[in-house]
Each structure stands twice: as C-alpha cells, then as structure tokens.
Write an enzyme that holds these catalytic residues in place. Structure first.
Site, PDB file in Angstrom:
ATOM      1  N   ASP A   1      -5.509 -33.487  -7.408  1.00  0.00           N
ATOM      2  CA  ASP A   1      -5.783 -33.240  -6.001  1.00  0.00           C
ATOM      3  C   ASP A   1      -5.374 -34.511  -5.256  1.00  0.00           C
ATOM      4  O   ASP A   1      -5.251 -35.590  -5.851  1.00  0.00           O
ATOM      5  CB  ASP A   1      -7.255 -32.883  -5.763  1.00  0.00           C
ATOM      6  CG  ASP A   1      -7.441 -32.180  -4.409  1.00  0.00           C
ATOM      7  OD1 ASP A   1      -6.525 -32.248  -3.566  1.00  0.00           O
ATOM      8  OD2 ASP A   1      -8.508 -31.572  -4.193  1.00  0.00           O
TER       9      ASP A   1
HETATM   10  C1  BGC Z   1      -7.403 -30.469  -1.006  1.00  0.00           C
HETATM   11  C2  BGC Z   1      -6.459 -29.554  -1.769  1.00  0.00           C
HETATM   12  C3  BGC Z   1      -5.136 -29.513  -1.052  1.00  0.00           C
HETATM   13  C4  BGC Z   1      -4.589 -30.929  -0.927  1.00  0.00           C
HETATM   14  C5  BGC Z   1      -3.257 -31.011  -0.211  1.00  0.00           C
HETATM   15  C6  BGC Z   1      -6.797 -31.846  -0.782  1.00  0.00           C
HETATM   16  O1  BGC Z   1      -7.601 -32.643   0.006  1.00  0.00           O
HETATM   17  O2  BGC Z   1      -8.617 -30.606  -1.716  1.00  0.00           O
HETATM   18  O3  BGC Z   1      -7.007 -28.277  -1.907  1.00  0.00           O
HETATM   19  O4  BGC Z   1      -4.250 -28.688  -1.753  1.00  0.00           O
HETATM   20  O5  BGC Z   1      -5.524 -31.723  -0.204  1.00  0.00           O
HETATM   21  O6  BGC Z   1      -3.417 -30.705   1.131  1.00  0.00           O
END
Ligand code: BGC
Length: 666
Positions: free
Chosen positions: A221
């Site tokens: 993530d």
């Molecule tokens: C979120 C993800 C997301 C990623 C990219 C993160 O903060 O938890 O679900 O895909 O950001 O935007």
C-alpha cells in the site's frame, strides 16, 4: 517471459522494486514498457502524472462495492469489473488497484463502502467475479488490503492482533477465494498483524502463495513499507509510491549481506511477470461511455435493498400526490453521484438530473411536489415550515437522507453510525405530518435507524450508487424495477451492539477480542435483536420455499436443492442463502455460517428448483491444534433462508469420516 532479468543490471533490478512516481513502474532505463497503476474499486480514479495539479480524470462512477455486494450476483460483479476495465483501457491504466476484500468488522470503519461484506464467503465470491471481469479485458487487479485492515483509525500504525483461527476463518478466506481468479497483484496493508508489518509478513505471504496459490506480484500500500530490505526479503515485490531513499536502502542492505541477489531476483521476476502480463492484445474497448453508464444503472437496480415496506407503500401508485423532501436542486447531482471519500472516489462526467426534475418526467401520472432544501440556516428553517405544509397534503412523502464522502471516507473512521441530527429531524418531522413516509437512505455502510424506523412506512437502502442514483432509485420507487438486493451486512440496533461495541481504537492497539463473532456470527450466536439482519431484503413480489432435498454426492459433499415459488403477480428475483450449523463440536462454533447462495429470477407464479453445493470446507473449522481445516463427524443442520434470521427450510446431515481423520475427546 518476454523480459529477461539477465538483461538488467543489479542497480536496475533494485530500482525496479520501487515505483518511478506515484503511479508508474520504473522502466529500467527504457528496457521495459511503462506500466500505470490506478485506483478503484468503485470505478477508475486516475490522475495525469504529468499534470498532478489537474483534477482527476472523469470516469464511470459505479455503484460502490458495498452496494454491489448487496446484489449477491456474481454475473453483475463480473459486468461491473469489465465495465470499469473499459475506462482503464480508454485512459491507459494497466492495473486497477482494486477490489478491497477486507471484512466489515465494525460499521465504524471509514472504508466499509469499498468493501464487500461482513461475511468472508460472500466477499470472496463477489470479489472473484469482479476480478475475472476486470482481467477478462487484459487489465490487472490488486486485491487489497492484505490483511486485517479493518478500520481507518490511526491507519498507518494500527496493530491488528488476531488469533490464528480467527485469521483463518474470518480475515483470510476472502483473499483465498479471490486468489482463485488469478489476480495479477495483491496489495499489502498498512497495519501490523500480530506485531509484524503486513509488508514484512513472510508468514502471511507464505499462506497467500503456497496455500492459496497466488502467483502474482505483491505491491505495498502507498507508504506501507517501513524497512525496504525487510519487505523485499519477506516478498513485497514492489514498493509504492516512489521513495527517494529506496534504492540506497536496498543497496546498503545488499552490500552488508542482509539481502541477497537471489532474494532481489525473486521480486524482480514477479515485477517482470506483471509487466509482461500488461502487454496483451485483450485491451479492446467494447462499450461506449453511454453503455458503461447503462451497465452501472442496471447493476445499481439489483443492489438497492428494500428494507421496509409496510402496507405496500411502495411502489408509488398512479394518481398520487407525492412530496419529495430533502436535497437541493443545485447540489442534487453531486448529492446523487454518491461515493465514499478518498482514493476510491470517482469523478463522473455524467450529470444526473435531480429527482425533482426526473421523476415527474418519467411518471407523468403522479403529481410530485418538491418541499425543498433542508439546511441549518434560519432562512431555511422558515422555508421548511411551508415545505412541510406541502408534505402534509401529499398521499406519500419520500425523504432523501444521506451521509456522504465526508462522513465515510479513507483515513478516518465514522464518528457515528446514526444519520446527522438534521437528517433524522427531517425524517421525523415529515413522518409526523405524513403517515406514508418513505426514506431513501444513501449511505456507504450500516446506519442506526432506531430513532426513526418505527415512524416511517418504508425504507429503500440506495447506498452509494455512483452516477446511477436518480435512475435506479426512481425506477424502484415507481415499480419499473422490482427491488431484489439483500443486505451484505447487518444493520444493528445501535453501535453498542456491534461486535466491537463502541470501541473506537486506543492509540494504535487493535485487539480482535471478539474473535470469530463478526457480523451475523456475533448477532445470531448471542441472539441479539437487530434492526435488519444479514441477508435481508424485500421485494414487490413474494416468494415461498419448499421441497428441500439434500443429496450426498461425496464423503463431505452435498447437493442442496429446493423450490422457490413466486406467489405474487409481479416478476421478481429472490436471493436464497444456505447456512451450515454444527450441532456438536469439540471447539466453539458460531451459530451458523453462510456456505452458499443463489439468486433466482422468477416470473409471477413461477417455480424454479435451486441447487447449491456444499463441500468439505463448508463444514470445517481451522484447528490450531492440528494446524489444518478439520471436519468433525456428527450432525450438521443445513439451513435455507431468505436472510440469516428468516430460515425457511432445514434438514440435518450426518458426516461420518474415517477414524483416522477424527480426533475424539473421551
Ligand atoms: C490506499 C489504497 C490505494 C492507494 C493508492 C492508499 O492510501 O490505502 O487503497 O490504492 O493509497 O491511492
């Protein structure tokens, strides 16, 4: 594989393990094609990397995942995925960062609108179909957030302390079922699992790869990697987004012997395999933008849940005068283009008409009066009085009540599971003067309806319907579409009754002390009253269940079949659910668990035979003592229901496995 690891230098390989920017992969000095990752799951959320200050690109705002799950319809989930994939192809996204399969442990979780269910089987089955839909078009997915990421409070640092059996039975199975669709990537979560960062959790990755058969790439993530080399060693293949120190960190670890080239190569191979997959000839757009919108509306109509319909207040009848309460013609488009906030919010180009304009057009035989805006200002308060007079004289009043992307969003948990006080007030005041009040509830997760539910005749849960709200809701209100969605999460009586109670998090400590008792497993095992149970949903039709037959087809395999009859004069669809209850066990078991479901279209008066199959896992629990799935001999009840609290048919089966597969207490 097209891209040969041997053609990359060690430096290029190490650099390939971290993003080039927020969304793109490195190209190893032009040796590899550009790959673009972009958010989902409620549609495509994409920024132009070269112009980050520009607003995000417009795309089809699909019914949000929590709503999609209420369809219990894997074909619709597939269609949802395939529709979003066309937006990806059109905009050059190679991998959609979706779907999220985290379990709804508490209705407070700010991202519940992005997740499927409180039940791992339903979440897994819907996710699997969604993934197949996306990937059928040559676009990859990222199943997220692996794992035990079940609230947003202190999300970057929260611990998830969960016992092994709960992990196996509640939090991992949705990933396990999703893995059957061969997702190109899985995204690790921010939290720790029992004290180790998810991005460094070699043990969980081993389960993912060796037991669930996941053979794709793991991406972190955004910002979930703390120690670059530890993450690589554990098997987080790609660190996102770009991080200035990432390469130096890996190099230092390599130079000092903490990380070997073989370990680096393992991750690089998986990144190259992903890049290879993105270069395919399946990326062909087969829908126009209008068709994508139509798909979204089609899906939404099957997801909305008629929670209550006393005296057949819905559908609205010809010749009626109907007051429309709440909302504002100037903001209604935004109000209807509903989605939760954060990385899953989709900017739509589709401008919805507001209910007050749309309904009179498609239902000229009904007189609609618009009672207007409801805001805090004094002027609005004064206005409200005259608006309420309009509602008093009407045959029925429809109140549009909503949360929104500020209440339900990434990065923060919900403050309350009740509607805002002025929304509750709007419902109560309307119900006081109009006995036929119906609430259209637009929210991304369970709502505590207790302050007003007894005062209103009807409730339609419309969820966060993306760009489809006006059309889908209107068709259901008018009876042009027969509601057939059922709840994929319980609506509790109050926050205090939920599995984690009113607990909101304590520093960064998150102990999963409720264990297996999540969702209906909690309410049903403890026999707690709920507002609307898991699996509940009404229709304008009426269905009867009969002739249950359970046929043994293997040692622990059964074919469960039964008839469903539409005993009404309108066509409809019924979602039936098959639960299994272990009658006696050496270990604790929840009251019942969902192991199968079916959605059946039935014309007025029609009967169809439904068949659901059960397998070994349908009866098993995770034995921490034996370190495997264990089925105990004895009686199991097979319950066929219209919801977890409305069991229509039941019968017992007796499992008799050989002694060497049993452990018997004496
Ligand atoms: C979120 C993800 C997301 C990623 C990219 C993160 O903060 O938890 O679900 O895909 O950001 O935007």
């Amino acid at each position: 594989m097209k891209y040969d690891i041997k053609k990359l230098t060690l430096e290029e390989k190490m650099k390939l393990l971290t993003g080039k920017d927020n969304w793109q992969l490195e190209t190893a000095n032009g040796k590899l094609p550009q790959v673009f990752l972009s958010d989902g799951p409620n549609g495509l959320r994409m920024h132009d990397v070269t112009k980050p200050d520009l607003p995000q690109k417009k795309a089809t705002a699909m019914p949000n995942i929590h709503l999609l799950a209420n369809s219990w319809d894997t074909e619709l989930a597939y269609l949802d995925g395939a529709t979003i994939a066309d937006d990806c192809i059109e905009n050059g996204a190679d991998v959609l960062l979706a779907p999220g399969v985290n379990i709804k442990r508490t209705p407070l979780c700010g991202r519940n609108f992005e997740y499927f269910s409180e039940d791992p089987y339903l979440a897994g089955m819907m996710a699997k179909a969604y993934i197949e839909g996306v990937q059928s078009k040559g676009i990859g997915v990222s199943v997220k957030h692996f794992c035990c990421n079940n609230r947003e409070y202190d999300r970057f640092y929260q611990t998830s302390e969960v016992d092994e059996r709960t992990l196996r039975e509640i939090y991992l199975p949705a990933f396990e079922i999703a893995a059957q669709a061969k997702p190109w990537t899985v995204m690790c979560s921010y939290n720790t699992v029992n004290g180790v960062w998810a991005s460094e959790h070699a043990k969980n990755y081993k389960i993912l790869r060796e037991e669930f058969g996941f053979d794709g790439m793991v991406v972190s993530d955004w910002g979930a990697v703390h120690s670059g080399w530890r993450a690589v060693k554990a098997g987080t293949d790609l660190r996102m987004p770009y991080h200035a120190n990432a390469y130096e960190e890996l190099k230092t670890a390599y130079d000092s012997g903490l990380l070997t080239e073989a370990e680096i190569d393992t991750c690089v191979d998986r990144v190259l395999a992903l890049i290879d997959k993105t270069q395919n000839d399946k990326k062909i757009i087969t829908t126009t933008k209008e068709q994508r919108h139509e798909n979204a509306v089609k899906i939404a109509k099957e997801c909305m849940v008629l929670l209550k319909n006393e005296d057949g207040v819905l559908p609205l009848k010809k010749g009626m005068t109907v007051a429309l309460v709440g909302g504002d013609p100037h903001t209604i488009s935004e109000f209807n283009a509903m989605g939760g906030g954060g990385s899953a919010f989709v900017e739509t180009a589709f401008c919805q008409e507001c209910f007050f304009e749309y309904l009179p057009k498609i239902a000229p035989d009904i007189r609609f009066v618009h009672t207007g805006t409801f805001t805090h200002t004094l002027w609005a308060q004064m206005e409200k009085m005259s608006h309420l007079r309009l509602a008093r004289g009407a045959d029925a009043a429809i109140v549009f009540a909503a949360t929104g992307k500020l209440d339900e969003r990434e990065g923060a948990d919900r403050v309350s599971i009740r509607l805002a006080i002025e929304q509750e007030d709007m419902i109560l005041r309307t119900a006081e003067i109009n006995p036929n009040t119906v609430v259209v509830l637009m929210a991304g997760s369970a709502i505590d309806v207790s302050p007003w539910i007894d005062k209103v005749k009807g409730v339609l849960f419309a969820g966060f319907a993306g760009e489809t709200g006006t059309e889908a809701v209107s068709d259901i209100l008018l009876g042009n579409a027969n509601p057939c969605g059922k709840l994929s999460e319980t609506f509790p009586l109050c926050l205090e009754d939920t599995p984690t109670g009113a607990y909101r998090g304590d520093a960064n400590i998150n102990r999963y002390t409720e264990g297996l008792l999540v969702g209906y497993r909690h309410y049903d095992t403890k026999n707690l009253a709920v507002a609307f149970p898991f699996g509940h949903g009404l229709s304008y039709a009426k269905f009867e269940y009969s002739n249950l037959k359970i046929e043994k087809t293997g040692e622990t395999d059964y074919a469960v079949s039964y008839d469903i009859t539409n005993v009404s004069s309108v066509d409809g669809k019924e979602i039936s659910q098959v639960y299994v209850r272990d009658i006696f066990s050496n270990v604790f078991r929840p009251d019942k668990e969902l192991k199968g479901f079916a959605k059946t279209a039935l014309k007025a008066g029609e009967t169809k035979r439904v068949c659901v199959t059960l397998h070994k896992r349908s009866f098993a629990f995770w034995s921490t003592a034996l370190d495997k799935w264990q089925v105990e001999n004895g009686e199991f009840e097979i319950l066929v229901g219209a919801s977890s609290r409305d069991i229509r048919l039941q019968e017992s089966v007796f499992i008799t496995l050989p002694d060497n597969e049993q452990y018997t207490l004496s």
